[in-house]
Scaffold this active site. Structure first.
Site, short mmCIF file in Angstrom:
data_model
loop_
_atom_site.label_atom_id
_atom_site.label_comp_id
_atom_site.label_asym_id
_atom_site.label_seq_id
_atom_site.Cartn_x
_atom_site.Cartn_y
_atom_site.Cartn_z
CB SER A 1 -0.88 0.01 1.26
OG SER A 1 -1.53 1.26 1.39
CE1 TYR B 1 -3.86 -2.12 5.22
CE2 TYR B 1 -3.11 0.08 4.60
CZ TYR B 1 -3.69 -1.13 4.26
OH TYR B 1 -4.08 -1.37 2.96
P1 NAD Z 1 -11.53 -5.69 0.83
O1 NAD Z 1 -11.85 -5.52 2.27
O2 NAD Z 1 -12.60 -5.52 -0.18
O3 NAD Z 1 -10.82 -7.09 0.57
C1 NAD Z 1 -9.94 -7.69 1.49
C2 NAD Z 1 -9.95 -9.17 1.23
O4 NAD Z 1 -9.11 -9.83 2.17
C3 NAD Z 1 -11.35 -9.76 1.39
O5 NAD Z 1 -11.53 -10.72 0.38
C4 NAD Z 1 -11.26 -10.45 2.74
O6 NAD Z 1 -12.16 -11.52 2.87
C5 NAD Z 1 -9.83 -10.92 2.70
N1 NAD Z 1 -9.34 -11.31 4.01
C6 NAD Z 1 -9.34 -10.55 5.14
N2 NAD Z 1 -8.82 -11.27 6.15
C7 NAD Z 1 -8.49 -12.48 5.65
C8 NAD Z 1 -7.92 -13.66 6.20
N3 NAD Z 1 -7.57 -13.70 7.48
N4 NAD Z 1 -7.73 -14.73 5.40
C9 NAD Z 1 -8.09 -14.69 4.09
N5 NAD Z 1 -8.64 -13.60 3.52
C10 NAD Z 1 -8.84 -12.52 4.29
O7 NAD Z 1 -10.35 -4.65 0.54
P2 NAD Z 1 -9.52 -4.34 -0.79
O8 NAD Z 1 -9.51 -2.88 -0.92
O9 NAD Z 1 -9.97 -5.17 -1.93
O10 NAD Z 1 -8.06 -4.80 -0.30
C11 NAD Z 1 -7.28 -5.80 -0.94
C12 NAD Z 1 -5.83 -5.56 -0.57
O11 NAD Z 1 -5.40 -4.32 -1.11
C13 NAD Z 1 -5.57 -5.49 0.92
O12 NAD Z 1 -4.35 -6.12 1.23
C14 NAD Z 1 -5.45 -4.00 1.17
O13 NAD Z 1 -4.68 -3.73 2.31
C15 NAD Z 1 -4.79 -3.55 -0.11
N6 NAD Z 1 -4.95 -2.14 -0.41
C16 NAD Z 1 -6.17 -1.60 -0.60
C17 NAD Z 1 -6.28 -0.26 -0.90
C18 NAD Z 1 -7.60 0.42 -1.14
O14 NAD Z 1 -7.60 1.64 -1.26
N7 NAD Z 1 -8.70 -0.28 -1.24
C19 NAD Z 1 -5.13 0.53 -0.98
C20 NAD Z 1 -3.90 -0.05 -0.78
C21 NAD Z 1 -3.82 -1.39 -0.50
#
Ligand code: NAD
Length: 247
Positions: free
Chosen positions: A143, A156
């Protein structure tokens, strides 16, 4: 260019949000995808069904990747079903944002466990299999917060920065093999994670993004596809997909 037809990928947290977009992108390019989910079983099963309807191959596997035994079972399920493993996308992640003064030990440990320790838990059993691929790829969704920090996000930011350090070190160790190791650092992407941010705070964030909009999950998926298909000489890198917010 790597032909992805018939390659096998695991996408952790691959049923919703950015993970689902990655799953779809890989499946559309001929990859057999193992969609890991923790609690989103309905979303995972309907994604499997839609990939199969479009002629692809997919399998949904429940596992909490913060648990090493469950992560090992996830890798076994992929290899037992498809006989190989070429791509691992560490996408599962959570936030528990609080200023440090209010952050509990549980908030700290949970975020480190799900975002960072999960990477150890999956790479550990997967590496021997991925090493047998002619184009192995380990891609971790870090991120912008791991690069720039974030208010209320010590847990985080530490986890996401840890993923970057892990990526660089493992990339060095595997550089002589056909396995590349990279991180993608998204900015603010329109998923349920960003929907948790209060609207007035989000407006201020968008105003600071040079491109003046949130990113889309599909734009992160395109980055994963690029690293898988055209990334043979790219390793140990952070691919920033953030609308210019961090340079
Ligand atoms: P989201 O909450 O929609 O998806 C997160 C996913 O991780 C979900 O499918 C959830 O079920 C899964 N998950 C959570 N805990 C888990 C576990 N213990 N075991 C297996 N699966 C698990 O969020 P997103 O935005 O799609 O995030 C996806 C990734 O991208 C994450 O790592 C997040 O930190 C990263 N990210 C997101 C953003 C953003 O702006 N959305 C920015 C930077 C990084």
């Amino acid at each position: 260019m790597t032909n992805l037809q018939g390659k096998v990928a695991i996408v952790t947290g691959g049923a919703v949000g950015i993970g689902a977009a990655i799953t779809k992108e890989l499946a559309q390019n001929g990859v057999k995808v193992v969609i890991n989910y923790n609690s989103s079983s309905q979303a995972a099963e309907s994604l499997v069904a839609s990939i199969k309807e479009n002629g692809g191959e997919a399998l949904a596997v429940q596992a909490d990747v913060s648990n090493s035994d469950q992560a090992a079972k996830l890798v076994s399920a992929a290899v037992d079903t498809y006989g190989q493993l070429d791509i691992l996308v560490n996408n599962a992640g959570i936030t528990r944002d609080r200023s440090f003064k209010k952050l509990s030990e549980e908030d700290w440990r949970k975020v480190i466990d799900v975002n960072l320790n999960s990477v150890y838990n999956t790479v550990s059993p997967a590496l021997a299999h991925i090493s047998q691929s002619d184009a192995g790829r380990i891609i971790s969704i870090s991120s912008i917060i791991g690069q720039a920090g974030g208010f209320g996000q010590t847990n985080y930011a530490a986890a996401k920065a840890g993923m970057i350090g892990f990526t660089k070190s493992l990339a060095l160790e595997l550089a002589k093999s056909s396995v590349t190791v990279n991180a993608i650092c998204p900015g603010f992407i329109e998923t349920s994670m960003v929907a948790e941010i209060p609207e007035n705070v989000l407006e201020q964030i968008v105003a600071k993004i040079p491109q003046k909009r949130l990113g889309q999950a599909e734009e992160i998926a395109k980055g994963v596809l690029f690293l898988c298909k055209d990334g043979a000489y790219i390793t140990g890198q952070q691919l920033n997909i953030n609308g210019g917010l961090y340079m």
